[in-house]
Design an enzyme around this catalytic site. Sequence first.
Site, PDB file in Angstrom:
ATOM      1  N   HIS A  87       0.846  -1.189   0.000  1.00 59.67           N
ATOM      2  CA  HIS A  87       0.000   0.000   0.000  1.00 59.67           C
ATOM      3  C   HIS A  87       0.876   1.232   0.000  1.00 59.67           C
ATOM      4  CE1 HIS A  87      -3.672   2.293   0.737  1.00 59.67           C
ATOM      5  NE2 HIS A  87      -2.882   3.097   1.424  1.00 59.67           N
ATOM      6  N   ASP A 166     -14.719   3.009   7.204  1.00 61.52           N
ATOM      7  CA  ASP A 166     -13.705   3.930   6.660  1.00 61.52           C
ATOM      8  C   ASP A 166     -14.311   4.858   5.613  1.00 61.52           C
ATOM      9  OD1 ASP A 166     -10.999   4.987   6.206  1.00 61.52           O
ATOM     10  OD2 ASP A 166     -11.287   4.085   4.235  1.00 61.52           O
ATOM     11  N   ARG A 173     -14.042  13.273   7.038  1.00 59.15           N
ATOM     12  CA  ARG A 173     -12.725  13.899   7.263  1.00 59.15           C
ATOM     13  C   ARG A 173     -12.371  14.825   6.108  1.00 59.15           C
ATOM     14  NH1 ARG A 173      -9.052   9.120   7.214  1.00 59.15           N
ATOM     15  NH2 ARG A 173      -7.393  10.656   7.369  1.00 59.15           N
ATOM     16  N   SER A 188      -7.385   4.247   8.899  1.00 57.81           N
ATOM     17  CA  SER A 188      -8.069   4.187   7.601  1.00 57.81           C
ATOM     18  C   SER A 188      -7.359   3.180   6.683  1.00 57.81           C
ATOM     19  CB  SER A 188      -8.052   5.597   6.981  1.00 57.81           C
ATOM     20  OG  SER A 188      -8.381   5.571   5.632  1.00 57.81           O
ATOM     21  N   LYS A 192      -8.403  -1.315   6.007  1.00 62.43           N
ATOM     22  CA  LYS A 192      -8.624  -1.909   4.677  1.00 62.43           C
ATOM     23  C   LYS A 192      -7.623  -3.033   4.419  1.00 62.43           C
ATOM     24  CE  LYS A 192      -8.647   2.348   3.208  1.00 62.43           C
ATOM     25  NZ  LYS A 192      -8.766   3.687   2.674  1.00 62.43           N
TER      26      LYS A 192
HETATM   27  N1  URA Z   1      -5.280   6.867   2.244  1.00 61.66           N
HETATM   28  C1  URA Z   1      -6.287   6.270   2.936  1.00 61.66           C
HETATM   29  O1  URA Z   1      -6.773   5.216   2.575  1.00 61.66           O
HETATM   30  N2  URA Z   1      -6.728   6.887   4.059  1.00 61.66           N
HETATM   31  C2  URA Z   1      -6.225   8.038   4.505  1.00 61.66           C
HETATM   32  O2  URA Z   1      -6.667   8.518   5.528  1.00 61.66           O
HETATM   33  C3  URA Z   1      -5.183   8.663   3.774  1.00 61.66           C
HETATM   34  C4  URA Z   1      -4.727   8.044   2.636  1.00 61.66           C
END
Ligand code: URA
Length: 445
Positions: A87, A166, A173, A188, A192
């Site tokens: 990621h 999320d 946010r 966040s 995932k």
């Molecule tokens: N990427 C994400 O998935 N969440 C965030 O809060 C920032 C970047």
Amino acid sequence: MGKKHFRMVDIIAKKRDGGALSNEEIKYFIDGCVAKTIPDYQISALLMAIYFRGMTDPELAEFTLAMAHSGDMVDLSSIEGIKVDKHSTGGVGDKFTMAIAPIVAACGVKMAKMSGRGLGHTGGTVDKLESIPGYRTSLDREAFLKQVNDIGVSVIGQSGNLAPADKILYALRDVTGSVPSIPLIASSIMSKKLAAGADCILLDVKCGSGAFMKNEADAITLAEKMVAIGEHNGRRTMAFVTNMDVPIGNNIGNALEVKEIVDVLNDRGPKGLTMGVVELSAALLTMAGKGTMDECIAMVKQHIADGSALKKLIEMARAQGAYTPVLEDNSKFPVAPICYELKSPTDGYIFAMDAEAIGNASTMLGAGRETKESAIDPTAGIVLFRKTGDKVKKGDVLANLYASKPELVEPAAERYLEALTFSQDQPPAIKLVYAVVDKDGVKKL
Ligand code: URA
């Protein structure tokens, strides 16, 4: 005594005053977000309180786990062997996944990867892959798992009901000024990743003008928090903190980035980008038990040199419905009708680039979305010829801007030039990797 009753206002006040939320309070909050029993204003108030007060490590681990369990937990157990995931926290010209996924698969490590779309000034792998004609980024779960079992790799868009909490928190946010909070970003991303089911998770935490984290100390803290969350939940987790002060590689924009990845896999890509691809791929292979870092670097280089990594990309794309002659010969990719040569207004060194502004210039050319509903122009974007540290003469071409509509060029060109700082002095050399973080701690490079 029955079940304990909670009031959202008490939870907000507790966090406002610097308290740590209990596991029950966290569960009440996350469940209430997904069930829509907590109004947006109370969710937003708690998010802002977290932004200012932070979270303790156990609190963050529980918060992330509750978010992960708010929807499907993907079960990858039908795929044989160790499954890896990676990621990036988001950057400009960040095309690593499209090279790393086929490379590790060619080296015998499976990757079942769900990627995102562009966000703000940053691009998204799903949008990039969709610039390959016919490439399907949505596969049902069964087809996704079967493909990974059969050929070792699939990259698709986030599918199913993955961490729905999320989605709700992120959307709030985004419009309430609480995106750049370390615990909120960490939870966040990691919610995932935990829900996506891989055994090993490699995080590329970007740091600099084109990243959400603008300084090294914050980026390292974010990396440490995410590694702790992953390890706490039984996933081998490692993070590279990498430079995002300069766009990655030379191409920004969807098809342009796929073309550049084909160059990397043909062993003729830009040096810095290729080095990053090799290092991150090798790190994933070491995490999967394929050998030491040096052995894995050699393995990655060999699979690039012998063409098997590119073959794997083509195999994956074909399995997902793509027209692959554009990958076999990347000069066949459709090209935007307008190509504007952006020239240097002065002599000197490029001292610094505001990578976020350059990402925005690419969006303005059509490579990203201006609104949620905008369609992306797969051919739009920027090819950079000169970057930070390069010496230029007035009139030298700095970059080519590609677009399909003439009116998009001038504002994007202006934005691009504003992003550059020229100087008579040569800037210090740029570090590509600042630190590596794993369960044993932070190793600064
Ligand atoms: N990427 C994400 O998935 N969440 C965030 O809060 C920032 C970047």
